[in-house]
Design a protein around this motif. Structure first.
Motif, PDB file in Angstrom:
ATOM      1  N   GLU A 243       0.979  -1.300   0.068  1.00  0.00           N
ATOM      2  CA  GLU A 243       0.046   0.236  -0.029  1.00  0.00           C
ATOM      3  C   GLU A 243       1.052   1.155  -0.149  1.00  0.00           C
ATOM      4  O   GLU A 243       0.554   2.145  -0.726  1.00  0.00           O
ATOM      5  CB  GLU A 243      -0.938   0.017   1.261  1.00  0.00           C
ATOM      6  N   PHE A 244       1.969   1.457   0.960  1.00  0.00           N
ATOM      7  CA  PHE A 244       2.721   2.563   0.952  1.00  0.00           C
ATOM      8  C   PHE A 244       3.843   2.720   0.245  1.00  0.00           C
ATOM      9  O   PHE A 244       4.417   3.668   0.149  1.00  0.00           O
ATOM     10  CB  PHE A 244       2.788   2.986   2.523  1.00  0.00           C
ATOM     11  N   TYR A 245       4.604   1.420  -0.109  1.00  0.00           N
ATOM     12  CA  TYR A 245       6.020   1.699  -0.780  1.00  0.00           C
ATOM     13  C   TYR A 245       5.959   1.169  -2.083  1.00  0.00           C
ATOM     14  O   TYR A 245       6.767   1.827  -2.975  1.00  0.00           O
ATOM     15  CB  TYR A 245       6.804   0.865   0.166  1.00  0.00           C
ATOM     16  N   LEU A 246       5.212   0.175  -2.671  1.00  0.00           N
ATOM     17  CA  LEU A 246       5.383  -0.235  -3.882  1.00  0.00           C
ATOM     18  C   LEU A 246       4.658   0.751  -5.165  1.00  0.00           C
ATOM     19  O   LEU A 246       5.196   0.566  -6.247  1.00  0.00           O
ATOM     20  CB  LEU A 246       4.539  -1.512  -4.226  1.00  0.00           C
ATOM     21  N   PRO A 247       3.615   1.529  -4.849  1.00  0.00           N
ATOM     22  CA  PRO A 247       2.861   2.149  -5.780  1.00  0.00           C
ATOM     23  C   PRO A 247       3.875   3.060  -6.809  1.00  0.00           C
ATOM     24  O   PRO A 247       3.838   3.063  -8.101  1.00  0.00           O
ATOM     25  CB  PRO A 247       1.907   3.203  -5.256  1.00  0.00           C
ATOM     26  N   LEU A 677     -14.231   3.085   7.594  1.00  0.00           N
ATOM     27  CA  LEU A 677     -14.398   1.501   8.205  1.00  0.00           C
ATOM     28  C   LEU A 677     -13.952   0.783   7.027  1.00  0.00           C
ATOM     29  O   LEU A 677     -14.306   0.826   5.988  1.00  0.00           O
ATOM     30  CB  LEU A 677     -15.816   1.583   8.414  1.00  0.00           C
ATOM     31  N   GLY A 678     -12.766  -0.234   7.495  1.00  0.00           N
ATOM     32  CA  GLY A 678     -12.363  -1.191   6.780  1.00  0.00           C
ATOM     33  C   GLY A 678     -12.105  -2.493   7.162  1.00  0.00           C
ATOM     34  O   GLY A 678     -12.231  -2.626   8.398  1.00  0.00           O
ATOM     35  N   SER A 679     -11.899  -3.449   6.402  1.00  0.00           N
ATOM     36  CA  SER A 679     -11.675  -4.901   6.785  1.00  0.00           C
ATOM     37  C   SER A 679     -10.241  -4.809   7.552  1.00  0.00           C
ATOM     38  O   SER A 679     -10.006  -5.794   8.447  1.00  0.00           O
ATOM     39  CB  SER A 679     -11.813  -5.832   5.967  1.00  0.00           C
ATOM     40  N   VAL A 680      -9.380  -3.883   7.212  1.00  0.00           N
ATOM     41  CA  VAL A 680      -8.020  -3.685   7.811  1.00  0.00           C
ATOM     42  C   VAL A 680      -8.173  -1.964   8.089  1.00  0.00           C
ATOM     43  O   VAL A 680      -8.911  -1.372   7.458  1.00  0.00           O
ATOM     44  CB  VAL A 680      -6.846  -4.056   7.147  1.00  0.00           C
ATOM     45  N   ARG A 716      -7.076  -5.437   0.844  1.00  0.00           N
ATOM     46  CA  ARG A 716      -8.165  -5.835   1.641  1.00  0.00           C
ATOM     47  C   ARG A 716      -7.826  -6.837   2.698  1.00  0.00           C
ATOM     48  O   ARG A 716      -6.711  -7.456   2.424  1.00  0.00           O
ATOM     49  CB  ARG A 716      -9.539  -5.939   1.105  1.00  0.00           C
ATOM     50  N   LYS A 717      -8.596  -7.340   3.666  1.00  0.00           N
ATOM     51  CA  LYS A 717      -8.064  -8.175   4.420  1.00  0.00           C
ATOM     52  C   LYS A 717      -7.591  -9.576   3.958  1.00  0.00           C
ATOM     53  O   LYS A 717      -6.548 -10.031   4.410  1.00  0.00           O
ATOM     54  CB  LYS A 717      -9.168  -8.550   5.445  1.00  0.00           C
ATOM     55  N   TYR A 721      -7.123  -6.480  -3.911  1.00  0.00           N
ATOM     56  CA  TYR A 721      -6.955  -5.172  -4.223  1.00  0.00           C
ATOM     57  C   TYR A 721      -8.323  -4.553  -4.506  1.00  0.00           C
ATOM     58  O   TYR A 721      -8.931  -4.931  -5.386  1.00  0.00           O
ATOM     59  CB  TYR A 721      -5.923  -4.773  -5.286  1.00  0.00           C
ATOM     60  N   GLY A 722      -9.060  -3.546  -3.873  1.00  0.00           N
ATOM     61  CA  GLY A 722     -10.168  -3.297  -4.273  1.00  0.00           C
ATOM     62  C   GLY A 722     -10.752  -2.252  -3.171  1.00  0.00           C
ATOM     63  O   GLY A 722     -10.202  -2.143  -2.002  1.00  0.00           O
ATOM     64  N   PRO A 723     -11.943  -1.524  -3.618  1.00  0.00           N
ATOM     65  CA  PRO A 723     -12.546  -0.915  -2.437  1.00  0.00           C
ATOM     66  C   PRO A 723     -13.710  -1.533  -1.555  1.00  0.00           C
ATOM     67  O   PRO A 723     -14.046  -2.828  -2.061  1.00  0.00           O
ATOM     68  CB  PRO A 723     -13.573   0.123  -3.260  1.00  0.00           C
ATOM     69  N   GLU A 724     -14.012  -0.923  -0.495  1.00  0.00           N
ATOM     70  CA  GLU A 724     -14.997  -1.686   0.455  1.00  0.00           C
ATOM     71  C   GLU A 724     -15.912  -0.634   0.597  1.00  0.00           C
ATOM     72  O   GLU A 724     -15.870   0.516   0.628  1.00  0.00           O
ATOM     73  CB  GLU A 724     -14.290  -2.016   1.718  1.00  0.00           C
ATOM     74  N   ALA A 725     -17.269  -1.183   0.648  1.00  0.00           N
ATOM     75  CA  ALA A 725     -18.411  -0.343   0.877  1.00  0.00           C
ATOM     76  C   ALA A 725     -18.554   0.307   2.302  1.00  0.00           C
ATOM     77  O   ALA A 725     -17.678  -0.154   3.183  1.00  0.00           O
ATOM     78  CB  ALA A 725     -19.873  -1.260   0.781  1.00  0.00           C
ATOM     79  N   GLY A 726     -19.013   1.648   2.222  1.00  0.00           N
ATOM     80  CA  GLY A 726     -18.928   2.181   3.412  1.00  0.00           C
ATOM     81  C   GLY A 726     -18.657   3.986   3.400  1.00  0.00           C
ATOM     82  O   GLY A 726     -18.750   4.273   1.918  1.00  0.00           O
ATOM     83  N   GLU A 727     -18.522   4.558   4.503  1.00  0.00           N
ATOM     84  CA  GLU A 727     -18.493   5.868   4.348  1.00  0.00           C
ATOM     85  C   GLU A 727     -17.205   6.514   4.351  1.00  0.00           C
ATOM     86  O   GLU A 727     -15.999   5.799   4.878  1.00  0.00           O
ATOM     87  CB  GLU A 727     -19.158   6.644   5.885  1.00  0.00           C
TER      88      GLU A 727
END
Ligand code: BGC
Length: 748
Positions: A243-247, A677-680, A716-717, A721-727
């Motif tokens: 997430e934070f280093y490879l992009p 809110l996320g699964s992680v 994700r957990k 790779y993708g989005p999760e539903a929520g606010e």
């Protein structure tokens, strides 16, 4: 016989097979990568006739004795070229010298395969741009691309085909000297910068002799050494890495970068040089990279020190089998691969694939059709430090400087007013060029003092002290100069070799004598403008209290003296924004804006059991994205086109930004998101867009950002790779501390 063979091959080369369907797809401009994934019949033809030794020679890279960037030189590299044992050279340049070496390869080896010439063209070749941390502070990918294009033109005209750039290492560790070479702490901004640099170097067509191949380095996570000590151990979760280093590495690969350099560090217990997870599974299998991987300087040999190989023979086998195609400087491939292949430790298939990749890059560069097309002395003369090149360097230097403080609008100074210039770095042209300055030369470069002399009415100069020696003998002289001029410009900082490779520090403060000098001068009551030269975020808590204005100039390059003076005297306005957080003190490290909320976030002043320090606020001194200019801006609340969207959909966010001051100014408008809110766990803010806008006094503009599921996506957990539903919260503001937000929801 050999020449006839070459002619045949050259004719075949002219008919390219076109795309091979590899997954290298530039995210936003497919046309630009049109020739970056071509295959060439000549490569197959060569592979059929090459001996084992000739194949191995193509995987070998040695430095010339011109310019050495590491601990060893191989004697007799010219003989290695002649005998076909070395197919690639770095640290050799000029049209004349590369022609000389190329003639040996083309005319004196059996197959006449041209050499590939590489060099560290990191922030310019002859015309030196600001160091990369400065470049990224411009938040101007268009201009960054132009600077890389200039660097490529100059380098290609000096016989070079290949640069070891962009350096894509995200870093939140200011002790590490190489933070100066990267684009800072953020993966989104870092990706924009690395993509722009690849586009600039490689242009639209690699066969164009004005372009050079890029090298994405240091793969991977080299910017996260424990304790900030260069070459030290790196360890982080796969999720954090992805997430934070490879992009930024991935963005550069997607932009069509032809080569990747394996980093010195280990990842998950295996040196990157032999890390099949990084070099094969992620880079090739997931990202579809079809260029070649080169080790870093003696990286193969260093596996012995890492303790994962008993000897160089084993290290060479492990590196090649893991996906490291080319051996820089260790000599292991040259010495041991033949036997390893004969014994079956390396399969012929793996060897051939590696050779194919190297030859393919040579073909993509057009070297088989004309090995000497980069070796024109007339072109070299014509391309070097042209007026246009210097102009680009001037504008980028201006854009890279970050105004951190401007009490009472002391800046800009009126032209023609008297000033005292004080500080050990004010008169140094050399330091302006920074670390990894390519073939940049200091002759003709104006220091900041020189630049100021062209703007101010009268200038009195005294260094005031040495860069770090304790003597205060010149303090009284400096104080006298300050009082008599009435305004002081102090140029303080680190000499440029305090950052760069093997230049880690345990202190991120200015040398004490410089702070003492500043105290002395500030004590006179004369207004002080502090210009900083440094290659890392420093703890300048004390200095920024003492000075009335602070301009972070990094090491601004060939045109840095003029650029800084133009900013100080209002010929140009600062528009840089920090690409890295400035801590209040070293104890806050690592500090970065994309932090997580934690289970006990700091909310109540005085509450004990919260994530905070007893002796220091959590907030940095200057946040990521921060920077002032000579005017001010106000932001209207963001307006969303809808308060929800779902898969395949998008929403737009608009905000009105107004120049509320009395001068024209440039604002870098930044869009941040927070996934509630996320699964992680998710960061409290993530940069997901930015735009530079120039506004006249009183002018307003409406900026618009589009948000798709890509901007919401993460690992994700279950490691998909993708989005999760929520606010989600959406912020639009002038730096990462912006607080006003609107919310929307993403529905599955
Ligand atoms: C550095 C690389 C550089 C290489 C070649 C190494 O020491 O880590 O960044 O490209 O040398 O000069």
């Amino acid at each position: 016989m050999k020449k006839i063979f070459l002619f045949l091959l050259a004719t075949m080369l002219l008919t390219s097979c076109g795309g091979n369907g590899a997954a290298v797809k530039p995210a936003d401009d497919p046309a630009r990568a049109a020739n970056f994934n071509k295959t060439y019949p000549i490569v197959d033809s060569l592979l059929k006739v090459m001996t084992l030794e000739e194949k191995i020679g193509q995987l070998v890279l040695y430095t010339s004795d011109w310019d050495v960037t590491g601990p060893s030189i191989r004697e007799g590299y010219i003989e290695d070229i002649r005998s076909g044992k070395c197919g690639n050279i770095f640290n050799a340049y000029t049209a004349a010298y590369t022609r000389k070496l190329q003639e040996i390869a083309v005319n004196e080896t059996r197959l006449g395969i041209p050499l590939l010439f590489g060099y560290d063209v990191i922030h310019g070749f002859r015309t030196i741009f600001p160091i990369n941390l400065g470049i990224s502070s411009s938040w101007d990918p268009g201009l960054i691309e132009e600077s890389a294009c200039v660097a490529a033109r100059e380098a290609a005209a000096a016989g070079l085909h290949w640069t070891y750039s962009p350096m894509c290492d995200i870093c939140v560790e200011p002790r590490w000297g190489r933070i100066s070479e990267g684009a800072g702490e953020d993966a989104f901004l870092g990706s924009a910068v690395s993509r722009a640099m690849v586009y600039g170097y490689q242009g639209a067509d690699l066969e164009d002799p004005f372009t050079i191949a890029a090298c994405v380095k240091h793969f991977a996570a080299y910017g996260a050494p424990h304790a900030g000590r260069d070459y030290n151990t790196v360890d982080m979760s796969e999720r954090w890495l992805r997430e934070f280093y490879l992009p930024p590495y991935k963005a550069a690969v997607e932009a069509g970068a032809q080569t990747v350099m394996a980093s010195f560090n280990e990842y998950d217990g295996t040196p990157a040089t032999a890390n099949a997870h990084l070099l094969t599974e992620i880079l090739r299998d997931e990202w579809g990279f079809d260029g070649f991987v080169v080790s870093d300087y003696t990286g193969v040999m260093e596996m012995i020190n890492h303790g994962t190989s008993a000897d160089l023979a084993d290290a060479s086998v492990k590196a090649l089998n893991a996906g490291n195609d080319m051996d820089m400087q260790s000599g292991g491939y040259s010495e041991f691969l033949k036997k390893a292949v004969e014994e079956g430790k390396v399969s012929r298939k793996i060897l051939d694939e590696a050779v194919r990749r190297v030859l393919t890059v040579k073909a993509r560069l057009g070297l088989f059709s004309d090995p000497f097309k980069y070796c024109s002395e007339e072109r070299e003369e014509a391309e070097t430090k042209t007026e246009e090149n210097l102009h680009t360097a001037l504008v980028l230097a201006q854009e890279s400087c970050v105004l951190l403080k401007n009490h009472n609008n002391i800046l800009p100074l009126s032209k023609n007013s008297p000033v005292a210039v004080i500080g050990p770095l004010a008169n140094s042209a050399d330091d302006l060029l920074g670390t990894w300055r390519g073939a940049g030369q200091v002759e003709g470069v104006k220091s900041i003092l020189d630049g100021i002399k062209e703007m101010a009415g009268s200038v009195v100069y005294t260094p005031g002290c040495d860069v770090e020696k304790e003597s205060q003998a010149l303090f009284s002289h400096a104080e006298y100069a300050a009082r008599s001029a009435g305004t002081v410009i102090m140029v303080l900082g680190e000499p440029c070799d305090w950052t760069g490779e093997a230049a880690s520090r345990t202190s991120i403060r200015l040398p004490e004598v410089q702070t003492e000098l500043l105290k002395e001068i500030a004590g006179t009551g004369v207004p002080v403008v502090l210009v900083l030269l440094n290659g890392r975020p420093l703890d300048i808590s004390e200095e920024s209290e003492l000075a009335d204005a602070v301009l972070e100039a990094w090491y601004p390059g060939t045109m840095g003296g003029e650029a800084v003076a133009r900013l100080l005297f209002g010929e140009a306005s600062p528009s840089g924004r920090l690409s890295v957080t400035f801590p209040r003190n070293i104890g806050q490290i690592p500090i970065y804006y994309w932090a997580k909320n934690t289970g006990r976030p700091y909310v109540d002043i005085g509450a004990k059991y919260e994530s905070r320090y007893l002796d220091c606020p959590n907030e940095p001194l200057y946040p990521f994205g921060y920077g002032l200019t000579y005017t001010t801006f106000s932001y209207g609340k963001p307006v969303l086109s809808s308060d929800s969207f779902g898969p395949g959909g998008s929403i737009t966010a608009k905000a009105t930004v107004t120049n509320t001051g009395s001068r024209e100014g440039c604002e870098v408008i930044q869009l941040y998101l927070r996934d509630m809110l996320g699964s992680v766990t998710r960061p409290v803010k993530m940069l997901r867009g930015f735009q530079r806008v120039l506004l006249a006094p009183g002018e307003s503009t409406e900026v618009e950002f589009t948000i798709t599921q890509e901007e919401l996506s993460f690992w994700r957990k279950d490691m998909t790779y993708g989005p999760e539903a929520g606010e989600f919260r959406l912020f639009i503001g002038g730096d990462s501390s912006c607080e006003d937000y609107v919310t929307f929801t993403y529905n599955d």
